[in-house]
Write a protein that holds these residues in place. Structure first.
Motif, short mmCIF file in Angstrom:
data_model
loop_
_atom_site.label_atom_id
_atom_site.label_comp_id
_atom_site.label_asym_id
_atom_site.label_seq_id
_atom_site.Cartn_x
_atom_site.Cartn_y
_atom_site.Cartn_z
N GLY A 104 -65.79 -25.88 3.17
CA GLY A 104 -65.33 -26.42 4.45
C GLY A 104 -66.27 -27.43 5.07
O GLY A 104 -65.87 -28.21 5.94
N GLU A 120 -70.60 -24.21 0.90
CA GLU A 120 -69.44 -23.98 1.76
C GLU A 120 -68.49 -25.17 1.67
O GLU A 120 -68.79 -26.27 2.13
CB GLU A 120 -69.88 -23.76 3.20
CG GLU A 120 -70.75 -22.52 3.37
CD GLU A 120 -71.36 -22.45 4.76
OE1 GLU A 120 -70.68 -22.88 5.72
OE2 GLU A 120 -72.52 -22.00 4.87
N LYS A 140 -68.61 -17.59 5.38
CA LYS A 140 -68.07 -18.71 6.13
C LYS A 140 -66.90 -19.37 5.41
O LYS A 140 -66.55 -20.50 5.68
CB LYS A 140 -69.17 -19.73 6.39
CG LYS A 140 -70.31 -19.17 7.24
CD LYS A 140 -71.34 -20.23 7.53
CE LYS A 140 -72.48 -19.68 8.39
NZ LYS A 140 -73.50 -20.70 8.70
N GLY A 141 -66.29 -18.68 4.46
CA GLY A 141 -65.13 -19.24 3.79
C GLY A 141 -65.34 -19.42 2.31
O GLY A 141 -66.33 -18.97 1.74
N ILE A 142 -64.40 -20.12 1.69
CA ILE A 142 -64.43 -20.28 0.24
C ILE A 142 -65.60 -21.16 -0.18
O ILE A 142 -65.98 -22.10 0.51
CB ILE A 142 -63.09 -20.87 -0.25
CG1 ILE A 142 -62.95 -20.71 -1.76
CG2 ILE A 142 -62.94 -22.32 0.18
CD1 ILE A 142 -61.55 -20.94 -2.25
N ARG A 189 -55.90 -23.03 -1.53
CA ARG A 189 -57.14 -22.43 -1.04
C ARG A 189 -57.86 -23.36 -0.08
O ARG A 189 -58.65 -22.93 0.75
CB ARG A 189 -58.08 -22.08 -2.19
CG ARG A 189 -57.54 -21.10 -3.21
CD ARG A 189 -57.19 -19.76 -2.59
NE ARG A 189 -57.16 -18.69 -3.57
CZ ARG A 189 -56.14 -18.42 -4.38
NH1 ARG A 189 -55.05 -19.16 -4.32
NH2 ARG A 189 -56.21 -17.42 -5.24
N ILE A 190 -57.61 -24.66 -0.23
CA ILE A 190 -58.19 -25.66 0.66
C ILE A 190 -57.09 -26.60 1.11
O ILE A 190 -56.05 -26.72 0.45
CB ILE A 190 -59.33 -26.45 -0.02
CG1 ILE A 190 -58.82 -27.15 -1.28
CG2 ILE A 190 -60.51 -25.55 -0.34
CD1 ILE A 190 -59.85 -28.05 -1.95
#
Length: 506
Positions: free
Chosen positions: A234, A232, A189-191, A279-280
């Motif tokens: 995010g 996660e 689900k992402g970084i 990255r974010i």
């Protein structure tokens, strides 16, 4: 905060660029080394930068794999991984396979290895490297299966190369039995928080940051992850961060200073790295604050005159009074407080001193506090002249009687947790001795670090300037002037001579 970006290291003699980074403290025992140093094979700075980035990504992934939990491999994964063994042999010798006898000998040797059961000796290291390069960490059973599958792949490749060596380049009808390798995903689900930590750690170590810090930061990041119940990035909001800080303060009972300066600081730093590296898009820690109340000061942070005299007097007593304590620990209790008293150095900087760090210049004996010996907070070496009283007490005679290497411990290669060095262990022994034997028990004063505070106080009393205090103790004075020129030995010694002699008798 300025982030020091990693970059290729240029060899001063050959001009060839190298990939060179420190190994995180928690992986030193696993890898058996403290540094990764690999030639990039080029003198071209632009190409070196590109090659460095590629190698950096690979090493970061390998470290992440080494820290992961072992997972069993599926049959499909085992066959897929062994396919890499097959393809490597086929591709390497495709144009010129050599003589048929060469491949027949390889096949015969592999068969003898299998018959004798020498799997580990023949395949173990190669299979471990294969797993690491592909991002897998598995259990012993899966590894054994992969070794045997790699053996089968080697035989298949050997037979195909034997055909080529005999002039037959027809395709291997079984070559397509190897499925593609399904690489593990760090987060579907992402970084993740650990991904951000890895980004920060990579830059930190490449910039010669302390190898102890990643272990401390990892503990803080994992604590936050455990509180959230996921990692996660995010999904993390400013409210999550704020509530976590409240949890640490009011449920765990940590001080506001610890929460703000340790836990929140670590989380904030890794998020800032993620933001700086795109990255974010949002840093959820940006506006989170923990109010730290003004500390109530009931006494000096440094030792009082009476406390200093008590400790130094106790240090001069017969070592036999320390009972069963190890000889080198007794030596540390004898000398570390005295050296700290006259240098204002960190106790850990003294417990890691080596015989070769005691030298002289212009006839002035001094100690060299250097990152070569171990951890130095600023990462910068300094020279500190020895006060004549230390010479009078016989310090140099003791040093001359010690073998080359560390003064206060015998080096060994035992595996240790991050930051748990032998020098740190000795420092802890001295700290315990101050409390239990010297009987300085006031919890408001630190048993080793208080010497640094006291040194400042005494130095002010005798009019040592702030610049010289900083140079002697390894502080920065906060001005750009500090970056220009050097503090010469004669000038430093002149200032050290201002320190009054401790009048201690046993």
């Amino acid at each position: 905060m300025v982030l020091q970006m990693p970059r290729p290291f240029k060899h001063p003699k050959t001009g060839v660029y190298y990939f060179r980074v420190r190994v995180p403290a928690d992986l030193i025992g696993v890898l058996g080394k403290t540094e990764v140093k690999v030639s990039l094979g080029t003198k071209d700075p632009a190409l070196a930068k590109e090659l460095f980035s590629d190698k950096e990504r690979k090493v970061a992934q390998e470290w992440k794999t080494l820290r992961s939990q072992p997972e069993p491999l599926t049959q499909k994964q085992i066959v897929a991984l062994s396919g890499k063994v097959y393809r490597k042999i086929i591709e390497r010798f495709d144009d010129d396979p050599g003589s048929p006898s060469l491949w027949q000998n390889i096949i015969d040797l592999a068969m003898r290895v299998a018959k004798a059961g020498n799997w580990e000796q023949w395949y173990g290291e190669s299979v471990d490297q294969l797993l690491l390069s592909e991002g897998f960490k598995t259990d012993a059973e899966s590894r054994d299966k992969l070794i045997r599958s790699a053996h089968d792949a080697l035989l298949q490749a050997g037979e195909q190369q034997l055909k080529k060596a005999q002039g037959d380049y027809s395709p291997d009808p079984r070559a397509n039995r190897f499925p593609p390798i399904q690489k593990r995903q760090t987060s579907a689900k992402g970084i993740s928080l650990i991904d951000l930590f890895d980004l920060w750690e990579r830059d930190h170590l490449a910039g010669n940051g302390s190898p102890r810090t990643p272990g401390d930061f990892r503990q803080k990041i994992e604590s936050f992850r455990d509180y959230l119940g996921h990692e996660e990035v995010g999904r993390i909001t400013p409210l999550n961060v704020s509530e976590y800080c409240d949890f640490l303060r009011h449920e765990k009972g940590l001080s506001a200073k610890t929460v703000n300066g340790k836990y929140l600081a670590a989380i904030r730093i890794v998020f800032r790295v993620g933001l700086a590296k795109s990255r974010i898009a949002v840093d959820p820690t940006a506006n989170v604050k923990v109010a730290v109340p003004r500390a109530i000061k009931e006494r000096p942070k440094g030792f009082t005159d009476d406390e200093a005299k008590t400790i130094l007097t106790c240090a001069m007593r017969d070592p036999s009074t320390l009972g069963g304590m190890a000889t080198l620990n007794k030596l540390a209790c004898r000398w570390v407080p005295w050296i700290c008293a006259y240098t204002g150095a960190r106790a850990g900087e003294i417990t890691q001193l080596r015989r070769e760090d005691f030298t002289e210049q212009f006839g002035i004996p001094f100690i060299k506090i250097t990152p070569e010996a171990g951890s130095v907070k600023t990462g910068v070496y300094r020279m500190v002249p020895l006060h004549p009283h230390l010479i009078e007490l016989g310090l140099l005679k003791v040093i001359r009687e010690r073998p080359a290497g560390p003064i206060f411990y015998l080096p060994n290669n035992r595996s240790r947790k991050a930051g748990h060095t032998q020098a740190a262990s000795v420092r802890g022994k001295v700290s315990d001795w101050v409390r239990e034997t010297a009987n300085v028990k006031d919890p408001r004063v630190q048993p080793n670090h208080a010497w640094r505070h006291r040194f400042k106080t005494v130095a002010r009393d005798v009019d040592i300037s702030v610049h010289y205090m900083a140079a002697i103790q390894g502080h920065e004075d906060g001005t750009s002037n500090f970056e220009y020129g050097e503090f010469g030995m004669k000038a430093l010694y002149r200032e050290i001579l201002k320190l009054p002699k401790y009048d201690v008798r046993v």
